[in-house]
Design a protein around this motif. Structure first.
Motif, short mmCIF file in Angstrom:
data_model
loop_
_atom_site.label_atom_id
_atom_site.label_comp_id
_atom_site.label_asym_id
_atom_site.label_seq_id
_atom_site.Cartn_x
_atom_site.Cartn_y
_atom_site.Cartn_z
N SER A 1 1.65 187.90 26.12
CA SER A 1 2.73 188.26 25.93
C SER A 1 2.99 189.46 27.44
O SER A 1 4.38 188.89 28.01
N THR A 2 2.57 189.10 28.22
CA THR A 2 2.27 189.05 29.91
C THR A 2 2.92 188.03 30.40
O THR A 2 4.16 188.46 31.00
N PHE A 3 2.92 186.93 30.24
CA PHE A 3 3.46 185.77 30.97
C PHE A 3 5.10 185.71 30.14
O PHE A 3 5.32 185.27 30.51
N ALA A 4 4.76 185.60 28.33
CA ALA A 4 6.00 185.46 27.73
C ALA A 4 7.01 186.79 28.15
O ALA A 4 8.73 186.08 28.21
N ALA A 5 6.57 187.61 28.66
CA ALA A 5 7.64 188.64 28.80
C ALA A 5 8.68 188.36 29.81
O ALA A 5 9.68 188.60 30.21
N LEU A 6 7.28 187.76 31.64
CA LEU A 6 7.90 187.52 32.61
C LEU A 6 8.35 186.42 32.86
O LEU A 6 9.24 185.86 33.91
N LEU A 7 8.30 185.15 31.88
CA LEU A 7 8.82 183.89 32.57
C LEU A 7 9.78 183.55 31.42
O LEU A 7 10.32 183.90 30.71
N ASN A 8 10.91 182.84 31.85
CA ASN A 8 12.15 181.87 31.58
C ASN A 8 11.80 180.43 31.65
O ASN A 8 10.68 179.66 32.37
N ALA A 9 12.38 179.97 30.24
CA ALA A 9 12.55 178.41 30.36
C ALA A 9 12.98 177.63 31.78
O ALA A 9 13.24 178.51 32.26
N GLY A 10 12.26 176.53 32.12
CA GLY A 10 12.05 175.92 33.64
C GLY A 10 11.05 176.55 34.54
O GLY A 10 10.56 176.55 36.44
N ASP A 11 10.28 178.07 34.25
CA ASP A 11 9.77 178.85 35.71
C ASP A 11 8.75 178.03 35.51
O ASP A 11 8.13 176.94 34.93
N HIS A 12 7.52 178.39 36.97
CA HIS A 12 6.05 177.37 36.97
C HIS A 12 5.12 178.36 37.22
O HIS A 12 6.00 179.17 38.33
N VAL A 13 4.24 177.64 36.74
CA VAL A 13 2.39 179.24 37.37
C VAL A 13 1.84 178.17 37.90
O VAL A 13 2.04 177.13 38.05
N VAL A 14 1.10 179.16 38.98
CA VAL A 14 0.05 178.44 40.24
C VAL A 14 -1.20 179.01 39.58
O VAL A 14 -1.14 180.13 39.51
N SER A 15 -1.56 179.17 38.87
CA SER A 15 -2.41 179.26 38.22
C SER A 15 -4.42 178.55 39.06
O SER A 15 -4.15 177.21 39.00
N CYS A 16 -5.33 178.99 38.94
CA CYS A 16 -6.83 178.65 38.96
C CYS A 16 -6.85 178.27 37.73
O CYS A 16 -7.16 177.78 37.27
N ASN A 17 -8.10 176.71 38.02
CA ASN A 17 -8.27 176.14 36.62
C ASN A 17 -8.76 176.62 36.16
O ASN A 17 -9.93 175.81 35.17
N SER A 18 -10.14 177.00 36.80
CA SER A 18 -11.34 178.06 35.81
C SER A 18 -10.77 179.51 35.39
O SER A 18 -10.81 181.00 36.12
N VAL A 19 -10.73 179.27 34.17
CA VAL A 19 -9.52 180.33 33.35
C VAL A 19 -10.47 179.90 32.26
O VAL A 19 -10.94 179.04 31.22
N PHE A 20 -10.01 181.82 30.71
CA PHE A 20 -10.96 181.39 30.07
C PHE A 20 -9.22 180.38 29.21
O PHE A 20 -8.56 180.09 29.27
N GLY A 21 -10.80 180.03 28.58
CA GLY A 21 -10.53 178.43 27.52
C GLY A 21 -9.36 178.15 26.30
O GLY A 21 -7.93 177.61 26.44
N SER A 22 -8.29 179.81 25.78
CA SER A 22 -7.77 179.93 25.61
C SER A 22 -6.45 179.95 26.33
O SER A 22 -5.00 179.68 25.81
N THR A 23 -6.36 180.47 27.22
CA THR A 23 -5.65 180.67 28.60
C THR A 23 -5.35 179.62 28.78
O THR A 23 -3.99 179.25 29.70
N HIS A 24 -5.76 178.35 28.57
CA HIS A 24 -5.95 177.10 30.05
C HIS A 24 -5.47 176.25 28.63
O HIS A 24 -4.01 176.00 28.80
N GLY A 25 -5.13 177.09 26.98
CA GLY A 25 -4.68 176.25 25.62
C GLY A 25 -3.12 176.40 26.18
O GLY A 25 -2.77 175.76 25.57
N LEU A 26 -3.22 178.02 26.56
CA LEU A 26 -1.54 178.43 26.48
C LEU A 26 -0.41 177.35 27.03
O LEU A 26 0.26 177.38 27.21
N PHE A 27 -1.36 177.53 28.38
CA PHE A 27 -0.55 176.73 29.68
C PHE A 27 -0.75 175.17 29.63
O PHE A 27 0.48 174.68 29.50
N ALA A 28 -1.55 174.88 29.03
CA ALA A 28 -1.55 173.37 28.43
C ALA A 28 -0.92 172.62 27.32
O ALA A 28 0.20 171.53 27.42
N ASN A 29 -0.79 173.69 26.03
CA ASN A 29 -0.25 173.13 25.04
C ASN A 29 1.10 173.96 24.31
O ASN A 29 1.69 172.85 23.73
#
Length: 387
Positions: A89-117
């Motif tokens: 909800s935090t990401f969905a509320a603040l991001l728009n189509a076309g936006d970009h996120v920079v993240s550490c690659n070591s994150v919770f598995g479900s968070t990674h799934g959100l970013f990747a899938n």
């Protein structure tokens, strides 16, 4: 009047009802009534602050949120049904189509799934930096980058990121800096002090501390929380009043519990570091931890998570788990009960082997959420399982 952390956790509560109860009551109601038509109109027009509907707010969730806001040094917050609903909800509320996120690659598995899938479906892309390559963050930033995201300590490898440095990079490039502070809790670490705009917690973990309820919370700058609140009013990931009541009560003992968790975890880490069947041990307050000095700077204590590698790879890791007798095999953490997990075959099994190795999750890695049992009994169980 300013109070210490422990006092605020216990004494900060909502106003008492006409019954003058000492312990905060449960407000199990889906909706609230209005005095008349004008009161109802003014309330929905947000001309007055009051509870309207359970999906928007509830006295119990409001009390829980306010405690976390105070503990983290934030302005506002919102509570969610789970930790992952808080992240999404935090990401969905603040991001728009076309936006970009920079993240550490070591994150919770479900968070990674959100970013990747899922985010790519909405044309939201993510670029990753490694925990030991924060100097490359700026090279990943694009004109459409909006958020810099990190966990510290990381899950499950308990690496430590320099939050102050990340905060400065985010400010320099006008990015939102968001930190998952679940492993540390507000008692051990306050990312806002280092420049974070928002802090996210899975309240399911140490905040509850007894494996009873699910919950999540995001706190931070008021204007950002306003956007998250409006999104969540419509989409409905709100925390239940009962869970909020349980969690608010749990916060009253957070400092006492986490002190013992940390004390036990350090002793467990020191034991494992001396064992012949262990390749390496990672615990933030072990002097052998690569980011030991950074952990001491940012955290009050080292937390309750210990990561170590059993010699012999994935088969040895599974054999170790099968030999456990006292400790629990579970995917949860932050419980009174010590929990042992094999990330490569469970919580992070959906990652490619190359992705796991890049984040420090080897085949033989074991994650221990050290509980509140007598530490000698915990060590005795681990010792017999490592034979």
């Amino acid at each position: 009047m300013s109070h210490h952390f422990e006092t605020d956790a216990i004494r900060q509560q909502m106003e008492r009802s006409p019954y003058l109860e000492h312990s905060v009551p449960l407000y199990l109601t889906s909706s609230f009534v209005f005095e008349d038509a004008e009161d109802m109109r003014a309330s929905f027009a947000e001309e007055k602050e009051r509870n309207l509907y359970g999906r928007y707010s509830n006295p119990n969730t409001s009390e829980f949120i306010q405690k976390i806001v105070t503990m983290e040094g934030a302005e506002e917050g919102y509570a969610f049904a789970t930790g992952m609903s808080a992240i999404f909800s935090t990401f969905a509320a603040l991001l728009n189509a076309g936006d970009h996120v920079v993240s550490c690659n070591s994150v919770f598995g479900s968070t990674h799934g959100l970013f990747a899938n899922y985010f790519p479906k909405w044309n939201i892309e993510t670029s990753y930096f490694k925990v030991n390559q924060v100097d490359k963050i700026e090279s990943l930033i694009q004109p459409n980058t909006k958020i810099l995201y990190a966990e510290s300590p990381t899950n499950p490898a308990v690496d430590i990121l320099d939050l102050e440095l990340l905060g400065k990079i985010a400010k320099k490039h006008n990015l939102l800096f968001i930190v998952d502070n679940c492993f540390a809790t507000p008692y051990l670490q306050n990312p806002i002090k280092f420049g974070a705009d928002l802090v996210i917690h899975s309240a399911t973990k140490l905040m509850d501390g007894q494996g009873r309820v699910l919950g999540g919370v995001t706190v931070g700058k008021a204007d950002l929380i306003r956007q998250i609140y409006l999104f969540s009013r419509i989409t409905g990931p709100a925390m239940s009043p009962f869970n909020a009541w349980v969690l608010s009560k749990s916060l009253e003992t957070l400092s006492v519990r986490v002190d013992r968790h940390c004390e036990n975890a350090l002793k467990v880490a020191e034991f494992l570091e001396q064992h012949d069947s262990v390749n390496f041990v990672k615990y933030p307050f072990l002097k052998s931890h690569p980011q030991y000095e950074m952990a001491k700077k940012q955290m009050k204590l080292g937390g309750n998570i210990v990561a170590f590698e059993v010699k012999g790879g994935i088969d040895a890791g599974r054999k170790f788990l099968d030999s456990i007798k006292l400790c629990s095999l579970s995917a949860n953490l932050g419980d009174t009960r010590t929990i042992v997990t094999h990330p490569a075959s469970t919580t992070h099994s959906k990652l490619l082997e190359s992705e796991r190795m890049e984040t420090g999750i080897s085949d033989g890695m074991v994650r221990i959420s050290v509980g509140l049992e007598n530490v000698n009994d915990i060590i005795k169980d681990l010792k017999q399982a490592l034979h």
